[in-house]
Motif scaffolding. Structure first.
Motif, PDB file in Angstrom:
ATOM      1  N   PRO A 111       0.776  -1.276   0.088  1.00  0.00           N
ATOM      2  CA  PRO A 111       0.074  -0.030  -0.261  1.00  0.00           C
ATOM      3  C   PRO A 111       0.745   1.371   0.138  1.00  0.00           C
ATOM      4  CG  PRO A 111      -0.974  -1.650   1.533  1.00  0.00           C
ATOM      5  CD  PRO A 111       0.524  -2.224   0.899  1.00  0.00           C
ATOM      6  N   THR A 112       2.086   1.188   0.687  1.00  0.00           N
ATOM      7  CA  THR A 112       2.928   2.132   0.639  1.00  0.00           C
ATOM      8  C   THR A 112       3.403   2.754  -0.907  1.00  0.00           C
ATOM      9  OG1 THR A 112       3.534   1.637   2.845  1.00  0.00           O
ATOM     10  CG2 THR A 112       4.766   3.642   1.705  1.00  0.00           C
ATOM     11  N   PHE A 113       3.766   1.641  -1.469  1.00  0.00           N
ATOM     12  CA  PHE A 113       4.126   1.784  -3.125  1.00  0.00           C
ATOM     13  C   PHE A 113       2.921   2.530  -3.792  1.00  0.00           C
ATOM     14  CE2 PHE A 113       6.561  -2.460  -3.095  1.00  0.00           C
ATOM     15  CZ  PHE A 113       7.542  -2.098  -2.036  1.00  0.00           C
ATOM     16  N   LEU A 114       1.773   1.918  -3.661  1.00  0.00           N
ATOM     17  CA  LEU A 114       0.583   2.527  -4.226  1.00  0.00           C
ATOM     18  C   LEU A 114       0.526   4.165  -3.727  1.00  0.00           C
ATOM     19  CD1 LEU A 114      -1.828  -0.451  -3.951  1.00  0.00           C
ATOM     20  CD2 LEU A 114      -0.665   0.385  -6.089  1.00  0.00           C
ATOM     21  N   TYR A 115       0.498   4.390  -2.634  1.00  0.00           N
ATOM     22  CA  TYR A 115       0.556   5.645  -2.003  1.00  0.00           C
ATOM     23  C   TYR A 115       1.547   6.670  -2.731  1.00  0.00           C
ATOM     24  CZ  TYR A 115       0.727   9.588   0.984  1.00  0.00           C
ATOM     25  OH  TYR A 115       0.778  11.071   1.670  1.00  0.00           O
ATOM     26  N   LEU A 116       2.574   6.094  -2.679  1.00  0.00           N
ATOM     27  CA  LEU A 116       3.812   6.974  -3.438  1.00  0.00           C
ATOM     28  C   LEU A 116       3.709   7.152  -4.761  1.00  0.00           C
ATOM     29  CD1 LEU A 116       6.939   5.754  -1.526  1.00  0.00           C
ATOM     30  CD2 LEU A 116       5.678   7.897  -0.976  1.00  0.00           C
ATOM     31  N   TYR A 117       3.101   6.081  -5.647  1.00  0.00           N
ATOM     32  CA  TYR A 117       2.888   6.428  -6.733  1.00  0.00           C
ATOM     33  C   TYR A 117       1.590   7.246  -7.136  1.00  0.00           C
ATOM     34  CZ  TYR A 117       1.165   5.705 -11.612  1.00  0.00           C
ATOM     35  OH  TYR A 117       0.831   5.846 -13.000  1.00  0.00           O
ATOM     36  N   GLN A 122       5.420   8.574 -10.127  1.00  0.00           N
ATOM     37  CA  GLN A 122       6.968   7.947 -10.541  1.00  0.00           C
ATOM     38  C   GLN A 122       6.516   6.482 -10.888  1.00  0.00           C
ATOM     39  OE1 GLN A 122      10.555   8.840  -8.364  1.00  0.00           O
ATOM     40  NE2 GLN A 122       9.695  10.608  -7.436  1.00  0.00           N
ATOM     41  N   ALA A 123       7.024   6.187 -12.017  1.00  0.00           N
ATOM     42  CA  ALA A 123       6.814   4.710 -12.562  1.00  0.00           C
ATOM     43  C   ALA A 123       7.265   3.780 -11.549  1.00  0.00           C
ATOM     44  CB  ALA A 123       7.393   4.693 -14.076  1.00  0.00           C
ATOM     45  N   LYS A 124       8.500   3.966 -10.972  1.00  0.00           N
ATOM     46  CA  LYS A 124       9.096   2.714 -10.208  1.00  0.00           C
ATOM     47  C   LYS A 124       8.233   2.411  -9.167  1.00  0.00           C
ATOM     48  CE  LYS A 124      11.688   5.337  -6.452  1.00  0.00           C
ATOM     49  NZ  LYS A 124      13.137   5.369  -6.111  1.00  0.00           N
ATOM     50  N   TYR A 125       7.366   3.470  -8.710  1.00  0.00           N
ATOM     51  CA  TYR A 125       6.595   2.723  -7.515  1.00  0.00           C
ATOM     52  C   TYR A 125       5.225   1.912  -8.190  1.00  0.00           C
ATOM     53  CZ  TYR A 125       9.015   6.444  -5.034  1.00  0.00           C
ATOM     54  OH  TYR A 125       9.815   7.056  -4.294  1.00  0.00           O
ATOM     55  N   LYS A 126       4.937   2.328  -9.180  1.00  0.00           N
ATOM     56  CA  LYS A 126       3.998   1.277  -9.853  1.00  0.00           C
ATOM     57  C   LYS A 126       4.536   0.062 -10.206  1.00  0.00           C
ATOM     58  CE  LYS A 126       0.240   0.867 -13.178  1.00  0.00           C
ATOM     59  NZ  LYS A 126       0.740  -0.673 -13.738  1.00  0.00           N
ATOM     60  N   PHE A 132       4.550  -6.954  -6.696  1.00  0.00           N
ATOM     61  CA  PHE A 132       3.965  -7.461  -5.442  1.00  0.00           C
ATOM     62  C   PHE A 132       2.604  -8.120  -6.260  1.00  0.00           C
ATOM     63  CE2 PHE A 132       5.366  -5.452  -1.277  1.00  0.00           C
ATOM     64  CZ  PHE A 132       6.696  -6.055  -1.482  1.00  0.00           C
ATOM     65  N   ARG A 133       1.800  -7.469  -6.742  1.00  0.00           N
ATOM     66  CA  ARG A 133       0.551  -7.911  -7.628  1.00  0.00           C
ATOM     67  C   ARG A 133       0.772  -9.308  -8.416  1.00  0.00           C
ATOM     68  NH1 ARG A 133      -3.315 -10.010  -8.907  1.00  0.00           N
ATOM     69  NH2 ARG A 133      -5.260  -9.227  -9.523  1.00  0.00           N
ATOM     70  N   THR A 171      -6.262  -2.521  -2.221  1.00  0.00           N
ATOM     71  CA  THR A 171      -5.896  -1.277  -2.791  1.00  0.00           C
ATOM     72  C   THR A 171      -5.359  -1.192  -4.174  1.00  0.00           C
ATOM     73  OG1 THR A 171      -5.231  -0.880  -0.408  1.00  0.00           O
ATOM     74  CG2 THR A 171      -4.378   0.967  -2.250  1.00  0.00           C
ATOM     75  N   TYR A 172      -4.761  -2.016  -4.584  1.00  0.00           N
ATOM     76  CA  TYR A 172      -4.202  -2.255  -5.836  1.00  0.00           C
ATOM     77  C   TYR A 172      -5.343  -2.158  -7.029  1.00  0.00           C
ATOM     78  CZ  TYR A 172      -1.474  -3.645 -10.099  1.00  0.00           C
ATOM     79  OH  TYR A 172      -0.965  -3.694 -11.369  1.00  0.00           O
TER      80      TYR A 172
END
Length: 399
Positions: A111-117, A122-126, A132-133, A171-172
């Motif tokens: 969820p933090t990756f998604l929040y930061l995206y 920034q593409a790296k967070y997605k 993970f997905r 969340t994803y």
């Protein structure tokens, strides 16, 4: 934060001034600032190596809420720095993560990756979230469809895993696949299977009937602790139920209200949360480590699960998921919170606070017995408990 009384220079020759530290007015801020001051939850292990850790994901969730509440960019910057320690510029996830280990725990950082995206685009967070997905379609499952908690625990579903894996899954789906009914159905199924396979339905010898959820279950019934009744574990362990309770209230704000599964999750809140209130110790207001055996010698009041319950109860009432017309639920949460700050929060004397009485771990890799649970030591400033306290404090301070 501290202030120093300014004296003329001649006074400093003969007077040694003590430092006077000011305790923050908010326990949520005090707890979060203390974790940051100690470098906890920063995407690194104790030796400074990158680490993908569910504890860090739990703290990051709390820091995000504080950033949204206060606008203090310190919290956002700490979240981002922590994730950047485990995600490279191309979005590859390091920190010991391996999809083929089929563990749900690391996904709590998702969820933090998604929040930061969402914040940075920034593409790296997605890309990190996509990595993970991609684990989920290949993750081992029981014949009913429940994710195994880990590859090394075949056919076992643990309450912990719902908080670790399914909040990310939901969340994803919300972010990128909101019309994917198959994914939404699968998210709901994870909660549903866990609930139906672990809920305590009958009293057993020497165990208090709570109507709550056992720590986990073995669908194959082959593990030493698997009960003939659905293969569930012997005891109701506080933190496992705490993880699941937080997952329920967090999921309700993610799953579309138009999906039939939203009502299913809501029904579990209606069923379980009043029972959690009833299971509290009547004197202290908090909860026993092993909830099926309150008051037994060796059992004790545990701080991480208690904080998780306070967070879950207050959030459920605040968002209207749970009716509290007589005020008993909020009163119970307030009583527990008061015990927490009086007994488990300790002023460290340097502007930070310590957090006590969080059990280090609870696993089903042994016999799942009472003796096992009470034999695990507690830790000072264990992030699983401290982050839960910050979350509980955020809810309490909104009352």
């Amino acid at each position: 934060m501290f202030s120093i009384l300014i004296l003329p220079l001649w006074c400093l020759i003969t007077v040694v001034l003590p430092l006077v530290y000011a305790r923050p007015s908010s326990y949520a801020l005090w707890g979060a600032d203390s974790a940051i001051a100690r470098g906890q939850g920063n995407g690194l292990d104790s030796s400074g190596k990158p680490l993908v850790s569910y504890e860090h994901g739990e703290l990051q969730w709390a820091l995000r809420l504080l950033y949204e509440r206060t606008g203090n960019k310190t919290y956002y910057d700490y979240i981002k720095a922590g994730v950047d320690n485990v995600v490279d510029s191309n979005g590859n996830v390091g920190g010991g993560y391996s999809a083929t280990q089929f563990q749900l725990d690391p996904l709590r950082v998702g969820p933090t990756f998604l929040y930061l995206y969402n914040q940075t685009k920034q593409a790296k967070y997605k890309a990190a979230a996509d990595e993970f997905r991609a684990q989920l379609p290949i993750h081992s499952r029981t014949a009913q469809g429940q994710f195994w908690h880990k590859k090394i625990y075949p056919n076992q579903g643990w309450l912990d895993g719902i908080y670790m894996g399914d909040i990310f899954y939901a969340t994803y789906t919300q972010f990128f696949q909101p019309d994917n009914t198959t994914a939404w159905d699968d998210v709901i199924s994870q909660f549903d299977l866990m609930h139906n396979n672990t809920i305590q339905t009958t009293a057993t010898p020497n165990h208090t009937f709570t109507g709550l959820l056992y720590h986990g279950y073995d669908y194959s019934h082959t593990t030493v602790w698997a009960d003939p009744d659905r293969g569930h574990s012997p005891e109701i362990w506080i933190r496992a139920l705490g993880w699941y309770s937080m997952a329920l209230v967090d999921a309700l704000s993610i799953i579309p209200t138009s999906h039939p599964g939203h009502k299913i999750i809501l029904s579990y809140v209606h069923t379980l949360f009043p029972r959690i209130v009833s299971a509290a110790d009547p004197t202290s207001g908090v909860w026993w480590l092993v909830m099926t055996q309150p008051g037994r010698a060796g059992n004790y009041f545990e701080s991480s699960g208690s904080a998780m319950f306070v967070y879950s109860l207050l959030k459920a009432v605040r968002l209207g998921y749970l009716s509290d017309t007589d005020g008993k639920i909020v009163a119970a949460a307030k009583k527990a919170y008061q015990y927490m700050v009086e007994n488990w929060v300790v002023d460290h004397g340097d502007g930070t606070m310590d957090w006590k009485n969080t059990v280090q771990v609870g696993s089903l890799n042994t016999d799942g017995s009472f003796a096992y649970y009470v034999g695990i030591p507690t830790d000072l400033n264990d992030l699983k408990g401290l982050a839960a306290f910050v979350l509980a404090s955020i809810e309490f301070e909104q009352l």
